[in-house]
Design an enzyme around this catalytic site. Structure first.
Site, mmCIF file in Angstrom:
data_model
loop_
_atom_site.group_PDB
_atom_site.id
_atom_site.type_symbol
_atom_site.label_atom_id
_atom_site.label_comp_id
_atom_site.label_asym_id
_atom_site.label_seq_id
_atom_site.Cartn_x
_atom_site.Cartn_y
_atom_site.Cartn_z
ATOM 1 N N CYS A 2 24.374 33.162 51.563
ATOM 2 C CA CYS A 2 23.824 32.349 52.636
ATOM 3 C C CYS A 2 24.150 30.895 52.331
ATOM 4 O O CYS A 2 24.693 30.577 51.290
ATOM 5 C CB CYS A 2 22.313 32.508 52.707
ATOM 6 S SG CYS A 2 21.770 34.217 52.760
ATOM 7 N N ARG A 27 30.128 30.614 54.920
ATOM 8 C CA ARG A 27 29.405 31.478 53.987
ATOM 9 C C ARG A 27 28.748 32.668 54.696
ATOM 10 O O ARG A 27 28.082 33.477 54.070
ATOM 11 C CB ARG A 27 28.331 30.672 53.243
ATOM 12 C CG ARG A 27 28.909 29.550 52.409
ATOM 13 C CD ARG A 27 27.813 28.718 51.795
ATOM 14 N NE ARG A 27 27.081 29.439 50.781
ATOM 15 C CZ ARG A 27 27.461 29.583 49.527
ATOM 16 N NH1 ARG A 27 28.578 29.059 49.127
ATOM 17 N NH2 ARG A 27 26.722 30.244 48.666
ATOM 18 N N TRP A 76 23.189 35.257 55.858
ATOM 19 C CA TRP A 76 24.059 36.433 55.868
ATOM 20 C C TRP A 76 23.182 37.513 55.273
ATOM 21 O O TRP A 76 22.888 37.498 54.078
ATOM 22 C CB TRP A 76 25.307 36.160 55.021
ATOM 23 C CG TRP A 76 26.081 37.390 54.697
ATOM 24 C CD1 TRP A 76 25.864 38.230 53.638
ATOM 25 C CD2 TRP A 76 27.183 37.933 55.411
ATOM 26 N NE1 TRP A 76 26.782 39.248 53.670
ATOM 27 C CE2 TRP A 76 27.594 39.110 54.732
ATOM 28 C CE3 TRP A 76 27.874 37.553 56.554
ATOM 29 C CZ2 TRP A 76 28.661 39.889 55.176
ATOM 30 C CZ3 TRP A 76 28.934 38.324 56.983
ATOM 31 C CH2 TRP A 76 29.317 39.476 56.297
ATOM 32 N N ASN A 102 18.922 31.557 48.778
ATOM 33 C CA ASN A 102 20.236 32.188 48.805
ATOM 34 C C ASN A 102 20.302 33.045 47.550
ATOM 35 O O ASN A 102 19.954 32.583 46.470
ATOM 36 C CB ASN A 102 21.287 31.066 48.797
ATOM 37 C CG ASN A 102 22.679 31.561 48.492
ATOM 38 O OD1 ASN A 102 22.993 32.713 48.724
ATOM 39 N ND2 ASN A 102 23.503 30.677 47.964
ATOM 40 N N GLY A 103 20.708 34.310 47.688
ATOM 41 C CA GLY A 103 20.795 35.171 46.507
ATOM 42 C C GLY A 103 20.091 36.491 46.751
ATOM 43 O O GLY A 103 19.709 36.810 47.882
ATOM 44 N N GLU A 485 47.330 50.713 48.804
ATOM 45 C CA GLU A 485 46.636 49.446 49.071
ATOM 46 C C GLU A 485 47.511 48.258 48.646
ATOM 47 O O GLU A 485 47.580 47.245 49.339
ATOM 48 C CB GLU A 485 45.275 49.436 48.354
ATOM 49 C CG GLU A 485 44.474 48.146 48.469
ATOM 50 C CD GLU A 485 44.076 47.761 49.901
ATOM 51 O OE1 GLU A 485 44.315 48.529 50.850
ATOM 52 O OE2 GLU A 485 43.542 46.645 50.057
ATOM 53 N N LYS A 489 48.763 45.258 51.208
ATOM 54 C CA LYS A 489 48.557 43.816 50.976
ATOM 55 C C LYS A 489 49.891 43.083 51.145
ATOM 56 O O LYS A 489 49.956 42.007 51.726
ATOM 57 C CB LYS A 489 48.018 43.551 49.554
ATOM 58 C CG LYS A 489 46.580 43.946 49.337
ATOM 59 C CD LYS A 489 45.567 42.963 49.878
ATOM 60 C CE LYS A 489 44.936 43.285 51.166
ATOM 61 N NZ LYS A 489 44.188 44.381 51.537
ATOM 62 N N GLU A 492 50.849 42.949 54.904
ATOM 63 C CA GLU A 492 49.914 42.159 55.710
ATOM 64 C C GLU A 492 50.173 40.667 55.599
ATOM 65 O O GLU A 492 50.209 39.966 56.600
ATOM 66 C CB GLU A 492 48.472 42.388 55.210
ATOM 67 C CG GLU A 492 47.789 43.604 55.703
ATOM 68 C CD GLU A 492 46.364 43.679 55.155
ATOM 69 O OE1 GLU A 492 45.441 43.840 55.955
ATOM 70 O OE2 GLU A 492 46.160 43.596 53.922
ATOM 71 N N HIS A 508 62.736 63.030 48.076
ATOM 72 C CA HIS A 508 62.864 63.734 49.351
ATOM 73 C C HIS A 508 63.184 62.771 50.488
ATOM 74 O O HIS A 508 62.901 63.058 51.641
ATOM 75 C CB HIS A 508 61.601 64.544 49.641
ATOM 76 C CG HIS A 508 61.343 65.593 48.601
ATOM 77 N ND1 HIS A 508 62.142 66.701 48.457
ATOM 78 C CD2 HIS A 508 60.434 65.657 47.604
ATOM 79 C CE1 HIS A 508 61.715 67.428 47.442
ATOM 80 N NE2 HIS A 508 60.666 66.809 46.898
ATOM 81 N N LYS A 607 40.690 40.128 61.643
ATOM 82 C CA LYS A 607 39.772 40.559 60.588
ATOM 83 C C LYS A 607 38.974 41.786 61.034
ATOM 84 O O LYS A 607 38.748 42.712 60.278
ATOM 85 C CB LYS A 607 38.828 39.399 60.253
ATOM 86 C CG LYS A 607 37.803 39.696 59.198
ATOM 87 C CD LYS A 607 38.422 39.602 57.823
ATOM 88 C CE LYS A 607 37.512 40.078 56.729
ATOM 89 N NZ LYS A 607 38.302 40.619 55.608
#
Ligand code: G6P
Length: 612
Positions: A2, A27, A76, A102-103, A485, A489, A492, A508, A607
């Site tokens: 946050c 944030r 958040w 925050n936390g 993955e 990356k 992208e 193959h 996103k």
């Protein structure tokens, strides 16, 4: 994650606080709030769900709130869904203490029970309300003032926090404290500013104090006095901020993506601490009892993009560790092929945003068919989180870069927890193995830090091969999932054509594409498959490929084959993905930087994909 701001000066606080909060919106934001004091008048609190704009409209850009002392917050959500009620500031029952936080407070349940015994009532689902009421409790019990009551609360609270608090009987002062959550204090002529991050105060001052862990500050108008947790006064040195405002927002990193890559150990640590309680895995917060897990006959993981790759790694881990059948499906395919599902299956939908259209449709389909569903979701209160029967929240914090890194890592941690717990209830591991796996899991964040320390070598390699046109990633088993993955990356953000191949499948077809200088990354974290993949690497090398090897320390034989090798610390083979992915994220990142591309916002990508 946050954002906190505070102000004590002679101008109208709310306007300054709103400006500061706007700089912290990166944030995360699902709600926001302000508390302002005007002398000895009762504190005024205004909160709003949604973006900061809603709060600004509600308060006429802050002008409607009068007072020169105040605190503000963008939230958040981590505990309790995003709502006006759960938004900060939070206030004690008799309006004595008001604060923002925050936390994550890990022992909030135990503290809540203590406060309930002392007749406190609770109006929200937040851990913050508990912290504020705990301070109020100590304020009344010992009557030794704000620093004392905050210090006593800090001694009881387990977890991370940055707190900014005002007290009814101290109308000229603001108090702040922190542990493992950021906080900066800026001093100007006649005014003091508090914020979670430098950008929020740069407009007003560059003279700052970075308050240390478990320290408290008493904030006056242009002054700050510091105390340690034993209430002893301490001296801190003021520092001058030299960054520009934009760099400051990224914490000194050049892009959000590299910042988020570095936040991975924390994302994984936070997620692990949310489910490891007293040395055991406890999934009760996700609503999963041991009996629920024992009833599951097979698992179907459905997701898109990187979250799908988490599923692929998870499939290897769950099947091998828990001996349970696991199917992994792309949500966009699953939803249109009338999948066969049974009542004793568990459908797991993995999603950072919780809003991906195909993943949401897959979830609804599973529910329609009467199959139990579990969401592994990062954004609290998102559609998938609301609609799934059960939710396992990852604690990665808000992710800004389009290409996911820390959310992917946090999702992996969640999948490991499920695998271990399934293995335990299905009696595939004994007590000792169970605790060894948990201990190994808890060591991952420190090992991830060690991988990050080696980033300069990858940067060098990426700069050298920044003109690469094609790239192949090969591996077997979990190493194949890692390759998928790594390859994603690369595409992208670097726009390099890249493919991941099961190493044994190379001959193959794909091997015909290998020519002099083609870049091939061989991933070899699994001991039993090391020699197999290494011989596939040798095959492409004889056809001219330039080879990067990725393996664990100790497997030095790879240097006989690879031209360039990256080593990761040893860990359980089940968890190798968490370490091996980091060099591949860094490779994609540095290649993108070397090519001068828009790393955080790659072309054509979004996103959160809320259309199918
Ligand atoms: C987009 C993002 C990816 C992400 C995927 C799934 O394509 O760019 O990074 O993996 O969506 O998103 P979700 O929010 O469901 O995890």
């Amino acid at each position: 994650m946050c954002g906190i701001v505070g102000y004590n000066g002679s101008e109208n606080a709310a306007e300054i606080l709103l400006e500061g909060l706007a700089k912290l919106e990166y944030r995360g934001y699902d709600s926001a709030g302000l508390a302002v004091r005007n002398g000895t008048n009762d504190v005024e609190i205004v909160k709003a769900k949604g973006r900061l704009r809603v709060l600004a409209e509600k308060t006429n850009d802050g002008k409607a709130l009068k007072g020169t002392l105040g605190i503000g917050h963008t939230r958040w959500a981590t505990h309790g869904e995003p709502s006006e009620n759960n938004a900060h500031p939070h206030i004690s029952d008799d309006r004595n203490v008001v604060g923002v936080h925050n936390g994550i407070i890990e022992n909030y349940q135990e503290l809540k029970e203590k406060l309930l015994r002392h007749d406190y009532t609770f109006y929200s689902n937040t851990d913050t309300e508990i912290a504020i009421k705990l301070i109020d409790y100590y304020m009344k019990k010992y009557q030794e003032g704000p620093v004392d009551s905050i210090a006593r609360a800090m001694m009881r609270i387990k977890g991370s926090y940055a707190l900014a608090v005002m007290f009814k009987d101290y109308p000229e002062e603001l108090y702040v404290a922190r542990k493992d959550s950021p906080m900066v204090i800026g001093i100007a002529e006649g005014a003091t500013f508090v914020a979670s991050d430098v950008p929020a105060i740069l407009k007003h001052t560059r003279t700052v104090y970075y308050i240390g862990n478990q320290q408290i500050a008493k904030i006056g108008k242009g002054t700050a006095e510091f105390y340690d947790i034993d209430r002893e006064p301490i001296q801190l040195e003021a520092e001058e901020v030299t960054w520009d405002a934009e760099a400051a927002e990224k914490g000194g990193f050049e892009h959000f993506m590299i910042k988020e890559i570095h936040e991975q150990p924390k994302a994984v640590r936070d997620t692990i601490s949310s489910f490891v309680k007293d040395g055991n895995i406890d999934l009760s917060e996700a609503g999963l009892s041991e009996a629920d897990l024992a009833a599951v006959r097979s698992v179907i993981i459905v997701a898109c993009g990187s979250a799908y790759h988490v599923g692929l790694a998870g499939q290897y881990v769950m099947e091998k560790m828990a001996r349970i059948p696991v199917r992994v499906e792309l949500a966009s395919e699953f939803r249109y092929r009338d999948p066969i599902l049974c009542a004793d299956d568990l459908v797991i939908v993995i999603s950072q945003s919780g809003e991906t259209a195909d993943s949401l449709a897959a979830l609804r389909l599973a529910k329609e068919k009467g199959v139990p569903t579990l969401g592994i979701v990062n954004v609290v209160g998102s559609s998938i989180a609301r609609e799934a029967d059960r939710v396992f929240y990852t604690l990665a914090g808000p992710e800004i870069a389009v290409a996911t890194t820390k959310a992917y890592s946090a999702q992996l941690a969640a999948v490991y927890a499920l695998a271990i717990q399934l293995a335990a209830v299905r009696k595939q591991i004994n007590e000792e193995e169970y605790h060894d796996l948990i201990a190994e899991l808890q060591e991952l964040p420190a090992k991830m830090d060690r991988v990050l320390e080696d980033k300069e070598r990858i940067q060098w390699f990426a700069a050298k091969y920044s003109n690469a046109k094609d790239m192949f990633f090969i591996g077997r088993g979990i190493d194949y999932a890692i390759s998928m993955e790594g390859s994603l990356k690369m595409k992208e953000i670097s726009y390099v054509h890249s493919e991941a191949y099961a190493a044994g499948e190379l001959k193959h077809g794909t091997i015909s594409l290998v020519e002099e200088g083609t870049l091939v990354v061989g991933v070899c974290t699994q001991n039993g498959l090391f020699e197999k993949t290494r011989s596939n690497m040798a095959e492409v090398k004889t056809r001219g490929a330039y080879l990067m090897g990725l393996t664990s320390y100790g497997n030095y034989a790879i240097e006989d084959t690879a031209d360039f090798t990256v080593y990761i610390p040893r860990t359980s083979e089940y968890f190798a993905t968490s370490l091996a992915i980091i060099p591949l994220q860094l490779l994609g990142y540095y290649l993108s930087v070397a090519r001068g591309l828009n790393v955080d916002k790659p072309r054509n990508l979004a996103k959160s994909v809320t259309v199918e």
